[in-house]
Design a protein around this motif. Structure first.
Motif, PDB file in Angstrom:
ATOM      1  N   ALA A  22       2.416   0.034   6.991  1.00 44.04           N
ATOM      2  CA  ALA A  22       1.627  -1.029   6.360  1.00 44.04           C
ATOM      3  C   ALA A  22       2.541  -2.061   5.710  1.00 44.04           C
ATOM      4  O   ALA A  22       2.280  -3.262   5.760  1.00 44.04           O
ATOM      5  CB  ALA A  22       0.655  -0.437   5.343  1.00 44.04           C
ATOM      6  N   LEU A  23       3.623  -1.610   5.098  1.00 43.06           N
ATOM      7  CA  LEU A  23       4.580  -2.532   4.488  1.00 43.06           C
ATOM      8  C   LEU A  23       5.210  -3.416   5.557  1.00 43.06           C
ATOM      9  O   LEU A  23       5.313  -4.635   5.385  1.00 43.06           O
ATOM     10  CB  LEU A  23       5.655  -1.750   3.729  1.00 43.06           C
ATOM     11  CG  LEU A  23       6.763  -2.576   3.085  1.00 43.06           C
ATOM     12  CD1 LEU A  23       6.204  -3.580   2.082  1.00 43.06           C
ATOM     13  CD2 LEU A  23       7.776  -1.662   2.407  1.00 43.06           C
ATOM     14  N   ARG A  24       5.604  -2.827   6.674  1.00 48.05           N
ATOM     15  CA  ARG A  24       6.180  -3.612   7.776  1.00 48.05           C
ATOM     16  C   ARG A  24       5.179  -4.645   8.294  1.00 48.05           C
ATOM     17  O   ARG A  24       5.533  -5.792   8.562  1.00 48.05           O
ATOM     18  CB  ARG A  24       6.608  -2.686   8.908  1.00 48.05           C
ATOM     19  CG  ARG A  24       7.857  -1.906   8.599  1.00 48.05           C
ATOM     20  CD  ARG A  24       8.357  -1.130   9.795  1.00 48.05           C
ATOM     21  NE  ARG A  24       9.637  -0.529   9.523  1.00 48.05           N
ATOM     22  CZ  ARG A  24       9.898   0.758   9.590  1.00 48.05           C
ATOM     23  NH1 ARG A  24       8.953   1.609   9.943  1.00 48.05           N
ATOM     24  NH2 ARG A  24      11.097   1.220   9.317  1.00 48.05           N
ATOM     25  N   SER A  78       6.830  -4.276  -7.192  1.00 50.86           N
ATOM     26  CA  SER A  78       8.250  -3.932  -7.282  1.00 50.86           C
ATOM     27  C   SER A  78       8.576  -2.746  -6.359  1.00 50.86           C
ATOM     28  O   SER A  78       9.647  -2.706  -5.744  1.00 50.86           O
ATOM     29  CB  SER A  78       8.615  -3.603  -8.721  1.00 50.86           C
ATOM     30  OG  SER A  78       9.979  -3.332  -8.835  1.00 50.86           O
ATOM     31  N   ASP A  79       7.647  -1.796  -6.250  1.00 52.74           N
ATOM     32  CA  ASP A  79       7.835  -0.672  -5.323  1.00 52.74           C
ATOM     33  C   ASP A  79       7.955  -1.186  -3.889  1.00 52.74           C
ATOM     34  O   ASP A  79       8.793  -0.709  -3.113  1.00 52.74           O
ATOM     35  CB  ASP A  79       6.669   0.312  -5.397  1.00 52.74           C
ATOM     36  CG  ASP A  79       6.599   1.085  -6.694  1.00 52.74           C
ATOM     37  OD1 ASP A  79       7.629   1.211  -7.379  1.00 52.74           O
ATOM     38  OD2 ASP A  79       5.498   1.565  -7.021  1.00 52.74           O
ATOM     39  N   LEU A  80       7.096  -2.150  -3.530  1.00 47.93           N
ATOM     40  CA  LEU A  80       7.127  -2.711  -2.178  1.00 47.93           C
ATOM     41  C   LEU A  80       8.473  -3.379  -1.920  1.00 47.93           C
ATOM     42  O   LEU A  80       9.097  -3.173  -0.880  1.00 47.93           O
ATOM     43  CB  LEU A  80       5.990  -3.716  -1.984  1.00 47.93           C
ATOM     44  CG  LEU A  80       4.565  -3.225  -2.205  1.00 47.93           C
ATOM     45  CD1 LEU A  80       3.572  -4.353  -1.955  1.00 47.93           C
ATOM     46  CD2 LEU A  80       4.241  -2.023  -1.348  1.00 47.93           C
ATOM     47  N   LYS A  81       8.913  -4.192  -2.883  1.00 50.54           N
ATOM     48  CA  LYS A  81      10.187  -4.901  -2.754  1.00 50.54           C
ATOM     49  C   LYS A  81      11.342  -3.911  -2.605  1.00 50.54           C
ATOM     50  O   LYS A  81      12.192  -4.075  -1.721  1.00 50.54           O
ATOM     51  CB  LYS A  81      10.407  -5.777  -3.984  1.00 50.54           C
ATOM     52  CG  LYS A  81      11.770  -6.442  -4.060  1.00 50.54           C
ATOM     53  CD  LYS A  81      11.999  -7.125  -5.381  1.00 50.54           C
ATOM     54  CE  LYS A  81      12.037  -6.203  -6.560  1.00 50.54           C
ATOM     55  NZ  LYS A  81      13.265  -5.435  -6.731  1.00 50.54           N
ATOM     56  N   ASP A  82      11.368  -2.887  -3.448  1.00 48.31           N
ATOM     57  CA  ASP A  82      12.451  -1.913  -3.401  1.00 48.31           C
ATOM     58  C   ASP A  82      12.462  -1.134  -2.090  1.00 48.31           C
ATOM     59  O   ASP A  82      13.524  -0.896  -1.509  1.00 48.31           O
ATOM     60  CB  ASP A  82      12.362  -0.945  -4.577  1.00 48.31           C
ATOM     61  CG  ASP A  82      12.636  -1.617  -5.916  1.00 48.31           C
ATOM     62  OD1 ASP A  82      13.204  -2.735  -5.935  1.00 48.31           O
ATOM     63  OD2 ASP A  82      12.267  -1.031  -6.957  1.00 48.31           O
ATOM     64  N   LYS A  83      11.288  -0.747  -1.625  1.00 48.40           N
ATOM     65  CA  LYS A  83      11.217   0.000  -0.368  1.00 48.40           C
ATOM     66  C   LYS A  83      11.678  -0.869   0.794  1.00 48.40           C
ATOM     67  O   LYS A  83      12.418  -0.404   1.674  1.00 48.40           O
ATOM     68  CB  LYS A  83       9.784   0.520  -0.123  1.00 48.40           C
ATOM     69  CG  LYS A  83       9.664   1.361   1.130  1.00 48.40           C
ATOM     70  CD  LYS A  83      10.552   2.591   1.062  1.00 48.40           C
ATOM     71  CE  LYS A  83      10.378   3.487   2.269  1.00 48.40           C
ATOM     72  NZ  LYS A  83      11.247   4.670   2.194  1.00 48.40           N
ATOM     73  N   TRP A  84      11.257  -2.138   0.789  1.00 52.70           N
ATOM     74  CA  TRP A  84      11.669  -3.033   1.867  1.00 52.70           C
ATOM     75  C   TRP A  84      13.193  -3.198   1.865  1.00 52.70           C
ATOM     76  O   TRP A  84      13.837  -3.168   2.911  1.00 52.70           O
ATOM     77  CB  TRP A  84      10.981  -4.390   1.741  1.00 52.70           C
ATOM     78  CG  TRP A  84      11.327  -5.283   2.876  1.00 52.70           C
ATOM     79  CD1 TRP A  84      12.104  -6.393   2.849  1.00 52.70           C
ATOM     80  CD2 TRP A  84      10.927  -5.128   4.248  1.00 52.70           C
ATOM     81  NE1 TRP A  84      12.205  -6.939   4.102  1.00 52.70           N
ATOM     82  CE2 TRP A  84      11.501  -6.180   4.977  1.00 52.70           C
ATOM     83  CE3 TRP A  84      10.140  -4.187   4.916  1.00 52.70           C
ATOM     84  CZ2 TRP A  84      11.309  -6.325   6.349  1.00 52.70           C
ATOM     85  CZ3 TRP A  84       9.954  -4.331   6.282  1.00 52.70           C
ATOM     86  CH2 TRP A  84      10.531  -5.382   6.987  1.00 52.70           C
ATOM     87  N   LEU A  88      -4.454  -4.025   3.761  1.00 53.39           N
ATOM     88  CA  LEU A  88      -3.254  -3.261   3.433  1.00 53.39           C
ATOM     89  C   LEU A  88      -3.328  -2.625   2.054  1.00 53.39           C
ATOM     90  O   LEU A  88      -2.694  -1.597   1.806  1.00 53.39           O
ATOM     91  CB  LEU A  88      -2.019  -4.169   3.493  1.00 53.39           C
ATOM     92  CG  LEU A  88      -1.721  -4.849   4.831  1.00 53.39           C
ATOM     93  CD1 LEU A  88      -0.575  -5.824   4.671  1.00 53.39           C
ATOM     94  CD2 LEU A  88      -1.409  -3.821   5.900  1.00 53.39           C
ATOM     95  N   ALA A  89      -4.080  -3.232   1.141  1.00 59.11           N
ATOM     96  CA  ALA A  89      -4.088  -2.812  -0.266  1.00 59.11           C
ATOM     97  C   ALA A  89      -4.473  -1.348  -0.440  1.00 59.11           C
ATOM     98  O   ALA A  89      -3.965  -0.682  -1.332  1.00 59.11           O
ATOM     99  CB  ALA A  89      -5.020  -3.706  -1.072  1.00 59.11           C
ATOM    100  N   ARG A  90      -5.344  -0.849   0.409  1.00 61.31           N
ATOM    101  CA  ARG A  90      -5.756   0.554   0.251  1.00 61.31           C
ATOM    102  C   ARG A  90      -4.591   1.509   0.478  1.00 61.31           C
ATOM    103  O   ARG A  90      -4.571   2.619  -0.029  1.00 61.31           O
ATOM    104  CB  ARG A  90      -6.928   0.872   1.171  1.00 61.31           C
ATOM    105  CG  ARG A  90      -6.575   0.848   2.640  1.00 61.31           C
ATOM    106  CD  ARG A  90      -7.744   1.303   3.511  1.00 61.31           C
ATOM    107  NE  ARG A  90      -7.318   1.387   4.881  1.00 61.31           N
ATOM    108  CZ  ARG A  90      -7.574   0.467   5.790  1.00 61.31           C
ATOM    109  NH1 ARG A  90      -8.289  -0.588   5.479  1.00 61.31           N
ATOM    110  NH2 ARG A  90      -7.134   0.613   7.012  1.00 61.31           N
ATOM    111  N   MET A  91      -3.579   1.052   1.223  1.00 60.22           N
ATOM    112  CA  MET A  91      -2.394   1.886   1.450  1.00 60.22           C
ATOM    113  C   MET A  91      -1.476   1.891   0.237  1.00 60.22           C
ATOM    114  O   MET A  91      -0.689   2.809   0.060  1.00 60.22           O
ATOM    115  CB  MET A  91      -1.611   1.376   2.664  1.00 60.22           C
ATOM    116  CG  MET A  91      -2.315   1.551   3.988  1.00 60.22           C
ATOM    117  SD  MET A  91      -2.812   3.248   4.327  1.00 60.22           S
ATOM    118  CE  MET A  91      -1.272   4.118   4.207  1.00 60.22           C
ATOM    119  N   PHE A  92      -1.560   0.837  -0.595  1.00 62.33           N
ATOM    120  CA  PHE A  92      -0.639   0.680  -1.704  1.00 62.33           C
ATOM    121  C   PHE A  92      -1.305   0.885  -3.056  1.00 62.33           C
ATOM    122  O   PHE A  92      -0.903   0.296  -4.040  1.00 62.33           O
ATOM    123  CB  PHE A  92       0.000  -0.716  -1.671  1.00 62.33           C
ATOM    124  CG  PHE A  92       0.669  -1.047  -0.373  1.00 62.33           C
ATOM    125  CD1 PHE A  92       1.609  -0.197   0.181  1.00 62.33           C
ATOM    126  CD2 PHE A  92       0.363  -2.213   0.302  1.00 62.33           C
ATOM    127  CE1 PHE A  92       2.233  -0.507   1.377  1.00 62.33           C
ATOM    128  CE2 PHE A  92       0.985  -2.536   1.492  1.00 62.33           C
ATOM    129  CZ  PHE A  92       1.922  -1.678   2.033  1.00 62.33           C
TER     130      PHE A  92
END
Length: 93
Positions: A40-42, A72-78, A62-66
């Protein structure tokens, strides 16, 4: 006779606010990323571009996945995904 004034000791410092135990108690529990979350992030980065974490997190599909992830979690994971991909590339000749 010369009298010296009595020296009063300094008051003790105030107790520490925010000990390590208190800080750890307020932190969120670390949770490993699921493959579906990574996908979902990709997809979000493909739609909105890297850096558009607010838009990705707000996307209704996508929001239901996150639900438990911050922007900040999304940014760090990416960032971690990009670093891992960069390390797997064969050296250029």
């Amino acid at each position: 006779p010369h009298l010296t004034p009595a020296v009063t000791p300094a008051p003790p410092p105030p107790p520490c606010i925010g000990t390590a135990d208190e800080a750890n108690a307020t932190r969120r529990q670390r949770r490993p990323w699921l493959e579906a979350e990574v996908n979902a992030l990709r997809e979000g980065v493909q739609r909105y571009g890297a850096g558009s974490w607010k838009e990705i997190a707000a996307d209704v599909t996508l929001a239901r996945m996150f639900q438990d992830r911050t922007r900040s979690d999304l940014k760090d994971k990416w960032s971690n995904l990009r670093r891992a991909t960069k390390n797997k590339e064969p050296p250029s000749q």
